[in-house]
Design a protein around this motif. Structure first.
Motif, PDB file in Angstrom:
ATOM      1  N   SER A 237       0.947  -1.055  -0.230  1.00 26.95           N
ATOM      2  CA  SER A 237       0.383  -0.439   0.348  1.00 26.95           C
ATOM      3  C   SER A 237       0.935   1.041  -0.154  1.00 26.95           C
ATOM      4  O   SER A 237       0.749   2.020  -0.854  1.00 26.95           O
ATOM      5  CB  SER A 237      -0.723  -0.183   1.507  1.00 26.95           C
ATOM      6  OG  SER A 237       0.006   0.176   2.864  1.00 26.95           O
ATOM      7  N   GLN A 238       2.297   1.061   1.297  1.00 25.37           N
ATOM      8  CA  GLN A 238       2.782   2.629   0.681  1.00 25.37           C
ATOM      9  C   GLN A 238       3.912   2.540  -0.447  1.00 25.37           C
ATOM     10  O   GLN A 238       3.926   3.933  -0.905  1.00 25.37           O
ATOM     11  CB  GLN A 238       4.060   2.344   2.238  1.00 25.37           C
ATOM     12  CG  GLN A 238       4.391   3.475   2.416  1.00 25.37           C
ATOM     13  CD  GLN A 238       4.078   4.733   2.736  1.00 25.37           C
ATOM     14  OE1 GLN A 238       3.005   4.929   3.231  1.00 25.37           O
ATOM     15  NE2 GLN A 238       4.451   6.025   2.003  1.00 25.37           N
ATOM     16  N   LYS A 239       4.543   1.488  -1.346  1.00 26.00           N
ATOM     17  CA  LYS A 239       4.483   1.846  -2.590  1.00 26.00           C
ATOM     18  C   LYS A 239       3.990   2.545  -3.063  1.00 26.00           C
ATOM     19  O   LYS A 239       4.330   3.351  -4.337  1.00 26.00           O
ATOM     20  CB  LYS A 239       4.766  -0.001  -3.187  1.00 26.00           C
ATOM     21  CG  LYS A 239       6.180  -1.061  -1.859  1.00 26.00           C
ATOM     22  CD  LYS A 239       6.621  -1.820  -2.548  1.00 26.00           C
ATOM     23  CE  LYS A 239       7.663  -2.471  -2.351  1.00 26.00           C
ATOM     24  NZ  LYS A 239       7.912  -3.672  -2.613  1.00 26.00           N
ATOM     25  N   SER A 240       2.696   1.458  -2.855  1.00 28.80           N
ATOM     26  CA  SER A 240       1.516   2.490  -4.186  1.00 28.80           C
ATOM     27  C   SER A 240       1.621   3.974  -4.031  1.00 28.80           C
ATOM     28  O   SER A 240       1.188   5.164  -4.899  1.00 28.80           O
ATOM     29  CB  SER A 240      -0.863   2.086  -4.126  1.00 28.80           C
ATOM     30  OG  SER A 240       0.133   0.620  -3.816  1.00 28.80           O
ATOM     31  N   HIS A 241       1.571   4.498  -2.542  1.00 31.03           N
ATOM     32  CA  HIS A 241       1.416   5.840  -2.339  1.00 31.03           C
ATOM     33  C   HIS A 241       2.508   6.803  -3.032  1.00 31.03           C
ATOM     34  O   HIS A 241       2.585   7.801  -3.439  1.00 31.03           O
ATOM     35  CB  HIS A 241       1.564   5.980  -0.899  1.00 31.03           C
ATOM     36  CG  HIS A 241       0.530   5.793   0.148  1.00 31.03           C
ATOM     37  ND1 HIS A 241      -1.260   6.817   0.161  1.00 31.03           N
ATOM     38  CD2 HIS A 241      -0.380   5.216   0.752  1.00 31.03           C
ATOM     39  CE1 HIS A 241      -1.982   6.197   0.568  1.00 31.03           C
ATOM     40  NE2 HIS A 241      -1.377   5.680   1.229  1.00 31.03           N
TER      41      HIS A 241
END
Length: 654
Positions: A592-596
């Motif tokens: 999820s943080q990679k997407s951010h």
């Protein structure tokens, strides 16, 4: 240790720039002298030949497009020296050209030089220009004997260099070697068995000649360098010639170890055995050339005969290092002090008298080399006889603080380290004040490596930087004070982006301590804008690696740091050092943080593509795919992960 990583690239760039400037200045001066009718120092050569070699140096300065071009030039140049090899090599300009190209000549040309120089060893060894060519010939002959399969350890880290499980994963800067580098060319080219035999004989012949004429050449600045290259070659240790500029511990650090013919070790062993019988042996460490020779012998013995190294090192220690000599001048000074103020006299009397080794730079460099290569027993003897009870005084002296750093970087016995820490712990503030920050960095590095005194190290730094845990407001600024290595009062007014190299390394060490939570909280409480400025520097960028890779920092803390930097990823991505930080954060982040992170980059894609570093991340993170379809991007992320798992277990499955 890790300073080798962070500083290596910067140091290499500086050396290359300095070398280019020196070469340009050298050629300008050479052309200027030619107009005055001065055709280089050394032997006289005619105008046409001088200009020919000047043009060769000019062409070499601009580099070569491929290996074949360089090999052809080398052979053409050497063809011009037939029957005048020694005469031409003794000219400054010609010597420089020959030394640079000799690594790429064919077997016929090199063997011709073997014969020409072999008939003139004595004058060549002492000639200030021809000796450089001979030294290079020994190095090239050594490499051609070996072949690529003889490298014992491809990393260049020979047995005896300290490595521990607690040490950082990436310990050395990765230096790309061009495909037509001198070393790779001579190791990988398929020379004939006869030529390799000729090269082997040449290395032995030079070494034995120097051995039989030790009395003449030990103090000869030109011959001494040839002798050191020969000794290392006999041991199978290859060090690029440039490392001899600094000598000592630098040679030990930049070496590569190869398997050599059996008889070479016997010739090598004769050098220390003969030298230690000389009545002048106790004076060797105190003269530049003889000291450098002893250091080179110690490095060579570490690779070939550890028992002889222990004996030879102990001989140096007992016969030369532990001397306590007082000259007449020192006696007079002492008498004058007695007449001065009583308080001053008491202060001087309380100063511990140092052994002679710590009074001469050449001897201190030799001691540093010994500390780097010594086995456990010899190292303990060096510590007990030279350092114990004197650490504080040595750490504060300009000449000897580097020896203390080497001691800390190589110390193995836990009891010895505890004694060293007890001596140095209360001096941290004074060491920072006088600029001996390397000692403090080495002390924290030793705490990490040995797993000792880690909490006390943090307390000592807090006290030195005036950020005690009892004062919560000041304690919060600990991270800021450490990266600048300035006390609270001074660091508060420092708003610059400067990050001290040793400050960065100390932070990295502490983050890898068993309990780094105090520093972790300090970093997470630092404003993201301030962190972005710190991480955007060459020294600061490595702090992120330590934070994300430390096995003692939890998953939640890592996630907090990655989220904490939201809003600053584009600013980081478009810079050289910041882009490294973004890459590290992306690799450690949850999906999820990679997407951010990628969304933040995609929102400012024009800014991202405006720099080469941003474009690299744009392609690596597939930002364009994300902009078109976030779902497709996530699917490709899963596919990549599965491929990595398949590769990981491929051998087991098979």
């Amino acid at each position: 240790m890790e300073s080798e990583i962070n500083g290596a690239v910067v140091d290499n760039n500086k050396r290359r720039q300095k070398k280019k400037k020196n070469n340009s200045r050298f050629l300008r001066n050479a052309k200027g002298f030619a107009k005055q009718g001065i055709y280089g120092r050394g032997t006289h050569i005619d105008d046409d030949r001088y200009n020919y070699f000047i043009n060769i140096l000019d062409v070499m300065k601009n580099g070569f497009e491929d290996l074949e071009e360089k090999v052809n030039m080398a052979n053409n140049v050497f063809a011009q020296t037939t029957e005048e090899e020694v005469h031409l090599a003794s000219n400054q300009i010609v010597s420089k050209a020959l030394e640079s190209l000799i690594g790429f000549v064919d077997s016929e040309n090199l063997e011709r030089f073997f014969r020409a120089f072999g008939d003139n060893f004595r004058p060549v060894c002492s000639d200030r220009f021809a000796s450089h060519v001979l030294q290079k010939m020994v190095e090239i002959a050594f490499l051609r004997v070996l072949g690529k399969d003889s490298l014992k350890n491809a990393t260049g880290n020979v047995e005896g260099t300290i490595e521990t499980a607690d040490a950082p994963a990436a310990k050395r800067a990765k230096i790309e070697v061009p495909s037509f580098s001198e070393e790779s060319y001579n190791l990988e080219t398929d020379f004939s068995t006869e030529h390799r035999h000729q090269c082997s004989q040449f290395v032995e012949r030079v070494s034995k000649f120097l051995l039989n004429n030790l009395e003449d050449f030990v103090w000869d600045s030109c011959a001494n360098h040839i002798m050191r290259t020969s000794i290392l070659s006999l041991a199978g240790v290859h060090v690029a010639k440039v490392a001899f500029e600094k000598g000592g511990a630098d040679i030990a650090k930049n070496r590569k170890l190869y398997t050599v013919p059996k008889g070479w070790a016997e010739v090598l062993a004769e050098f220390p055995q003969r030298l230690e019988m000389w009545p002048q042996f106790p004076d060797f460490p105190y003269q530049e050339h003889s000291s450098a020779l002893l250091g080179t012998i110690c490095i060579a013995l570490r690779a070939t005969d550890k028992q002889l190294l222990k004996h030879f090192g102990k001989k140096i220690l007992m016969d030369a290092f532990i001397k306590m000599e007082q000259s007449e001048e020192e006696e007079e000074k002492k008498q004058e002090l007695d007449k001065d103020d009583k308080n001053e006299s008491k202060e001087n009397v309380n100063t511990v008298q140092l052994p002679k080794v710590f009074e001469y730079q050449s001897a201190v460099i030799l001691l540093e080399t010994l500390l780097t290569v010594a086995g456990a027993k010899l190292f303990t003897q060096l510590y007990a006889m030279l350092f114990s009870g004197r650490i504080s005084q040595l750490a504060k002296a300009q000449l000897t603080n580097f020896a203390v750093q080497k001691l800390l970087q190589n110390i193995k016995e836990k009891e010895d380290f505890e004694n060293v820490f007890n001596e140095l712990g209360s001096d941290v503030e004074e060491l920072l004040k006088i600029g001996h920050t390397g000692v403090v960095e080495a002390l924290s590095g030793a705490c990490l490596r040995l797993g000792l005194k880690q909490a006390q190290c943090i307390v000592a730094l807090q006290t030195a930087l005036h950020t005690p845990a009892s004062d919560k407001q000041k304690a919060k600024t600990f991270f800021h004070c450490v990266i600048k290595l300035k006390p609270y009062e001074v660091a508060q007014t420092d708003k610059s982006g400067f990050v001290h190299l040793h400050g960065s390394l100390i932070v990295q060490h502490i983050l890898r301590f068993n309990k780094p939570i105090f520093l972790v909280n300090c970093i997470l409480e630092t404003p993201a804008e301030q962190l972005a400025t710190i991480f955007n520097t060459p020294n600061g960028s490595h702090i992120v690696d330590a934070f994300l890779q430390s096995k003692y920092i939890g998953e939640k803390s890592r996630e907090k740091l990655i989220r904490h930097m939201d809003g600053f990823y584009v600013d980081l991505a478009i810079t050289k050092f910041g882009s490294r930080v973004v890459e590290s954060c992306f690799a450690a982040a949850q999906e999820s943080q990679k997407s951010h992170i990628v969304k933040e980059l995609a929102d400012k894609v024009n800014m991202l593509k405006g720099t080469p570093f941003g474009r690299l991340l744009y392609n690596k993170f597939r930002v364009e795919t994300f902009r078109l379809s976030a779902t497709q991007w996530k699917a490709s992320l899963h596919a990549n992960k599965e491929q990595k798992v398949d590769k990981l277990f491929k051998d087991i499955i098979n």
